[in-house]
Design an enzyme around this catalytic site. Structure first.
Site, PDB file in Angstrom:
ATOM      1  N   CYS A 117       0.839  -1.206   0.000  1.00 62.05           N
ATOM      2  CA  CYS A 117       0.000   0.000   0.000  1.00 62.05           C
ATOM      3  C   CYS A 117       0.873   1.256   0.000  1.00 62.05           C
ATOM      4  O   CYS A 117       1.462   1.587  -1.011  1.00 62.05           O
ATOM      5  CB  CYS A 117      -0.983  -0.029   1.163  1.00 62.05           C
ATOM      6  SG  CYS A 117      -2.353   1.141   0.962  1.00 62.05           S
ATOM      7  N   HIS A 217      -3.417  -5.102   0.707  1.00 63.04           N
ATOM      8  CA  HIS A 217      -2.849  -5.518   1.990  1.00 63.04           C
ATOM      9  C   HIS A 217      -2.826  -7.041   2.095  1.00 63.04           C
ATOM     10  O   HIS A 217      -3.740  -7.652   2.650  1.00 63.04           O
ATOM     11  CB  HIS A 217      -3.659  -4.920   3.146  1.00 63.04           C
ATOM     12  CG  HIS A 217      -3.381  -3.473   3.372  1.00 63.04           C
ATOM     13  ND1 HIS A 217      -2.449  -3.027   4.290  1.00 63.04           N
ATOM     14  CD2 HIS A 217      -3.890  -2.369   2.776  1.00 63.04           C
ATOM     15  CE1 HIS A 217      -2.414  -1.704   4.253  1.00 63.04           C
ATOM     16  NE2 HIS A 217      -3.277  -1.275   3.346  1.00 63.04           N
ATOM     17  N   GLU A 219      -1.195  -8.836   4.031  1.00 54.62           N
ATOM     18  CA  GLU A 219      -1.098  -9.274   5.429  1.00 54.62           C
ATOM     19  C   GLU A 219      -2.471  -9.411   6.086  1.00 54.62           C
ATOM     20  O   GLU A 219      -2.586  -9.979   7.181  1.00 54.62           O
ATOM     21  CB  GLU A 219      -0.224  -8.307   6.227  1.00 54.62           C
ATOM     22  CG  GLU A 219      -0.894  -7.044   6.713  1.00 54.62           C
ATOM     23  CD  GLU A 219      -1.148  -5.997   5.648  1.00 54.62           C
ATOM     24  OE1 GLU A 219      -1.749  -4.958   5.979  1.00 54.62           O
ATOM     25  OE2 GLU A 219      -0.738  -6.211   4.484  1.00 54.62           O
TER      26      GLU A 219
END
Length: 238
Positions: A117, A217, A219
């Site tokens: 990001c 994202h 994660e």
């Protein structure tokens, strides 16, 4: 690298936030990072090392095997020669300077880099590119950042043969939360993923083993660590 008793596990530096935070009985300046980042690095086979937003973090890169440039607030528009948009957030000059130093040291050493990001934007700005300061102005909707604290779901088409494509396939459904994006691409970066509205969602630095930026994202999906695993694998093989 550190050993888990059978094979080395690469050290993966993750750039962290510098924010005021409340925890326990304290309310003070803190270095912090969402737990999802170290968790997914561990799940992918790496050992996470947090890098605070200070210039000295660049020196730590010499002991690392890979770097993740984490998400976070807007990159200061002064970094790419622009005036602030009314919707651009408060600048974090200390973090901008620290992450750019970390990026350049990682590139000098030739170790793998994954920009997440904001991290993808740092990658582009650090190499001479510019940013769209408010995505709805460019695409006409807020799907990439539905509301504060809420991730949007975005479909991304990935280039065959790219590093991201090799990890995820030809398409991916990803979680996004960004109101800025890449505009003019820096020299050497190539687009390897776009959303259905045409917005750039993935870039890679040509002719190097693994320097990747994604606007989403990875994660945030603990069930899918393929992209982080690709970073960890690159850290072992570079």
């Amino acid at each position: 690298m550190v050993s888990n008793g059978s094979s080395p596990r690469p050290l993966v530096g993750i750039t962290a936030y510098g924010e005021r935070a409340r925890y326990g009985v304290w309310d003070n300046a803190a270095v912090l990072l969402p737990r999802t980042y170290p968790d997914v690095v561990i799940a992918a086979g790496g050992v996470p090392v947090l890098l605070p937003p200070v210039l000295e973090s660049a020196a730590a890169v010499d002991r690392l095997d890979a770097v993740v440039l984490a998400g976070g607030p807007d990159v200061g528009p002064d970094r790419y020669g622009a005036s602030p948009h009314p919707r651009t957030g408060e600048p974090r000059p200390e973090r901008d300077a620290a992450e750019l130093a970390v990026l350049h040291r990682a590139l000098e050493r030739g170790i793998p880099v994954l920009g997440v990001c904001r991290g993808a934007q740092v990658l582009n700005v650090g190499l001479g590119g510019t940013l769209v300061q408010h995505v709805p102005d460019a695409v006409g909707h807020s799907g990439h950042n539905p509301s504060p604290g809420v991730f949007g779901t975005v479909e991304v088409a990935l280039e065959p043969g790219s590093r991201v494509g090799a990890a995820l396939g030809s398409t991916a459904t990803v979680r996004c939360h960004h109101h800025q994006a890449l505009d003019r691409l820096a020299d050497g970066l190539v687009v390897t993923g776009r959303a259905t509205d045409g917005l750039v969602e993935a870039v890679e630095l040509a002719d190097v083993p693994f320097v990747v930026g994604v606007q989403w994202h990875p994660e945030e999906d603990a069930t899918d660590v393929r992209l982080m695993a690709a970073l960890v694998t690159a850290a072992v093989t570079v």
